[in-house]
Design an enzyme around this catalytic site. Structure first.
Site, PDB file in Angstrom:
ATOM      1  N   SER A  99       0.617  -1.301   0.017  1.00  0.00           N
ATOM      2  CA  SER A  99      -0.037   0.127   0.118  1.00  0.00           C
ATOM      3  C   SER A  99       0.731   1.204   0.052  1.00  0.00           C
ATOM      4  CB  SER A  99      -1.004  -0.159   1.217  1.00  0.00           C
ATOM      5  OG  SER A  99      -1.997   0.923   1.010  1.00  0.00           O
ATOM      6  N   ASP A 240      -2.993   5.989  -3.445  1.00  0.00           N
ATOM      7  CA  ASP A 240      -1.865   5.507  -2.894  1.00  0.00           C
ATOM      8  C   ASP A 240      -1.257   4.270  -3.706  1.00  0.00           C
ATOM      9  OD1 ASP A 240      -3.947   3.554  -2.293  1.00  0.00           O
ATOM     10  OD2 ASP A 240      -3.332   3.185  -0.547  1.00  0.00           O
ATOM     11  N   ASP A 242      -1.471   1.244  -3.877  1.00  0.00           N
ATOM     12  CA  ASP A 242      -2.347   0.047  -4.426  1.00  0.00           C
ATOM     13  C   ASP A 242      -3.660   0.574  -4.825  1.00  0.00           C
ATOM     14  OD1 ASP A 242      -3.246   0.495  -1.801  1.00  0.00           O
ATOM     15  OD2 ASP A 242      -3.788  -1.706  -1.559  1.00  0.00           O
ATOM     16  N   ASP A 244      -6.254   1.662  -3.461  1.00  0.00           N
ATOM     17  CA  ASP A 244      -7.613   1.472  -2.494  1.00  0.00           C
ATOM     18  C   ASP A 244      -8.078   2.829  -1.782  1.00  0.00           C
ATOM     19  OD1 ASP A 244      -5.626   1.496  -0.585  1.00  0.00           O
ATOM     20  OD2 ASP A 244      -6.422  -0.478   0.510  1.00  0.00           O
TER      21      ASP A 244
END
Length: 453
Positions: A99, A240, A242, A244
Site C-alpha cells: 500500500s 496511494d 495500491d 484502494d
C-alpha cells in the site's frame, strides 16, 4: 493473537521474514490448504514494487503445490482483485502490495471468494497452518518454475475497467490533475479518466519498481494540490500505491481528505433517500468536525477501530452503506466490498459535475478541529497499560481537554510505529499535548526517529 497478519494483511521488508521466500511459499500452501474442498481457483494481483513479481510467483508455487489453480491479473489496484474474486467465481483473491509503505516493503493481502477481507479468526487459522509448514520445513516445490505472474491476463484487468466505466460521469468541462503515485493506478487510471471525457493531466505515472509513493500520491496530497494551482485545474486526485484510497485537492489548492469526502457522499446519499439508517461509519481518527457536520444533517456517525476491514465489519453489523477513513479509504458497500480509490474518484467527479458547484463549495460545511498525528518508531508494541508513564501522559492530556477534544494512541497495524492523535480547539494545545505523549512513548519503547505525520 495473530503474529503474521496485521490490520491489512502481512507486511514487512521484501526478502526478510515474513516476506522471505520460504515463508511466502508457506503462505501460499497454508492458504491453499485452508480453502474448501472442490475446484479451487485464486486470482492474484500486485503493485509496481520490484519485489512484487517474485513474491507473487513464490506464493503461486505454494498454491500450486496445494492443488490450487491460479490466475494473474498482473499490476492492478487492490480493489480490482476484490471485485474479480467475487464476480468471477474465484475461491480467494491475493494482492501483493504494501500500500502506502516505502518500496523496500511489501505485503500479502487476502480476500475471500465473496470479495471481503478475511476475518481475524480466519487469518489466525491460516497462520497456524503456515507455522506448521515452516516447522516441518515443508517447501518441496519452492524452486519449481511457475508461469510468471507478469504481465498477467489483460482480460481480467479490462473486466474491472469495464465495471468502473458504468459509473463514469459526464465531466467534460472539468480540468483535473491525477497523481498515480507510481503505483497500481498507473495501469487503469489513464483509461478510466480518458473514458470520462474530462481534461486530465497525469503525474507520477512512470513506475520504476522503486519510486512507488516516493514524494507523491496520497501520502503527499500537498503535491497534487500545488499542481492544481500551477495548472489552474478544477481539482486534483491522488491515489496511494495500491489505489484502494484517494484524496483530493480543490481549485484553491486545499487538500480534501476522507472525512470531507464522507460528508459529501453522506449528504448526497441522504438527499436521494439512500443513506441506510442515516448512519455513517468512520474511525477513531476521524475529526470531531465531521461528527458535528453530520449531526447538523441529522446523520449519526459511528466510530470503528482504525483499518478499513474494521469499518466494513461495523457497516455490515449496523446496515450502514457508507463508511471510511480520514486517510481516504471510502467504502460504498452497495457497490463494492472494499475501499476503492477509483470508485471514490468517479463518485466525487459525478457529484461535482452534476451539481455545477466546485469541490471547495461542496465541502465548505466542514469545520475541522485542529488535529495532529505524531508517529513514534517503537522497538516493541507493549500494551499501553503496562507503561504507567505513558498512561499518565494520556490521562493528563484528557483532563486538560475537559471533553473539548480527543486523544487516541494506538499502534500501527502495518509498521513498527505508535501513532499519537490529539484533537482540540486550539493548535497550540494539540501540538503540546501530542508532544508530551509522544515523548513518554519515546522514553518507554522508542526505537529512534519516525516519519512525521
Amino acid at each position: 493473537m495473530r503474529k503474521l497478519f496485521g490490520t491489512d494483511g502481512i507486511r514487512g521488508v521484501a526478502g526478510e521474514y515474513p516476506l522471505d521466500k520460504k515463508t511466502v511459499y508457506a503462505v501460499g500452501r497454508g492458504l491453499g490448504d485452508h480453502l474448501p474442498a472442490g475446484p479451487r481457483r485464486v486470482v492474484i494481483g500486485q503493485d509496481t514494487r520490484e519485489s512484487s513479481g517474485w513474491i507473487a510467483d513464490t506464493l503461486t508455487a505454494g498454491l500450486r503445490d496445494s492443488g490450487v489453480e491460479t490466475a494473474s491479473a498482473g499490476v492492478v489496484p487492490t480493489p480490482a482483485i476484490a471485485y474479480l474474486a467475487h464476480t468471477h467465481g474465484f475461491s480467494a483473491g491475493v494482492v501483493i502490495s504494501a500500500s502506502h509503505n516505502p518500496w523496500r516493503d511489501n505485503g500479502i493481502k487476502v480476500f475471500g471468494g465473496d470479495g471481503y477481507k478475511l476475518a481475524d479468526e480466519i487469518e489466525l487459522e491460516i497462520e497456524k497452518e503456515i507455522f506448521a509448514l515452516l516447522s516441518a520445513d515443508a517447501a518441496p516445490g519452492i524452486d519449481a518454475p511457475v508461469k510468471p505472474s507478469l504481465p498477467g491476463d489483460s482480460g481480467l484487468r479490462m473486466d474491472y475497467l469495464n465495471w468502473l466505466s458504468r459509473l463514469i460521469p459526464g465531466s467534460e468541462r472539468l480540468r483535473i490533475v491525477v497523481d498515480c503515485a507510481n503505483g497500481a493506478a498507473t495501469t487503469v487510471a489513464p483509461e478510466i479518466f480518458k473514458r470520462s471525457g474530462a481534461q486530465v493531466e497525469f503525474t507520477h505515472r512512470v513506475p520504476d519498481g522503486r519510486n512507488i509513493n516516493e514524494n507523491c500520491g496520497a501520502l503527499h496530497p500537498e503535491i497534487v494540490a500545488r499542481e492544481v494551482i500551477a495548472r489552474t485545474a478544477d481539482m486534483g486526485i491522488c491515489f496511494d500505491g495500491d489505489a484502494d484510497r484517494a484524496l483530493f485537492a480543490d481549485s484553491n489548492g486545499r487538500v480534501v481528505d476522507g472525512d470531507a469526502v464522507m460528508l459529501l457522499l453522506a449528504r448526497e446519499l441522504q438527499r436521494h433517500g439512500e443513506l441506510a439508517n442515516d448512519t455513517v461509519v468512520a474511525t477513531t481518527m476521524s475529526n470531531m468536525g465531521l461528527e458535528i457536520a453530520l449531526r447538523e444533517s441529522s446523520i449519526k456517525m459511528l466510530r470503528a477501530p482504525v483499518g478499513d476491514k474494521y469499518v466494513l465489519e461495523e457497516m455490515r453489523k449496523t446496515g450502514a452503506v457508507l463508511g471510511g477513513e480520514q486517510s481516504g479509504h471510502i467504502i460504498l458497500s452497495r457497490e463494492a466490498t472494499t475501499g476503492d480509490g477509483l470508485l471514490t474518484a468517479m463518485r466525487v467527479l459525478a457529484l461535482v459535475a452534476a451539481s455545477g458547484r466546485s469541490l471547495a463549495q461542496l465541502v465548505s460545511g466542514l469545520k475541522v478541529f485542529p488535529q495532529t498525528i505524531k508517529n513514534v518508531r517503537v522497538k516493541e508494541k507493549r500494551p499501553l497499560e503496562q507503561m504507567p508513564e505513558v498512561l499518565a501522559a494520556i490521562q493528563q492530556a484528557e483532563q486538560q481537554l475537559k471533553g473539548n477534544g480527543r486523544v487516541n494512541v494506538r499502534y500501527s497495524g502495518t509498521e513498527s510505529l505508535a501513532r499519537v492523535m490529539v484533537e482540540a480547539e486550539k493548535e497550540e494545545t494539540v501540538q503540546r499535548l501530542a508532544g508530551e505523549i509522544a515523548a513518554a512513548l519515546q522514553a518507554a519503547i522508542g526505537a529512534g526517529n519516525a516519519p512525521g505525520h
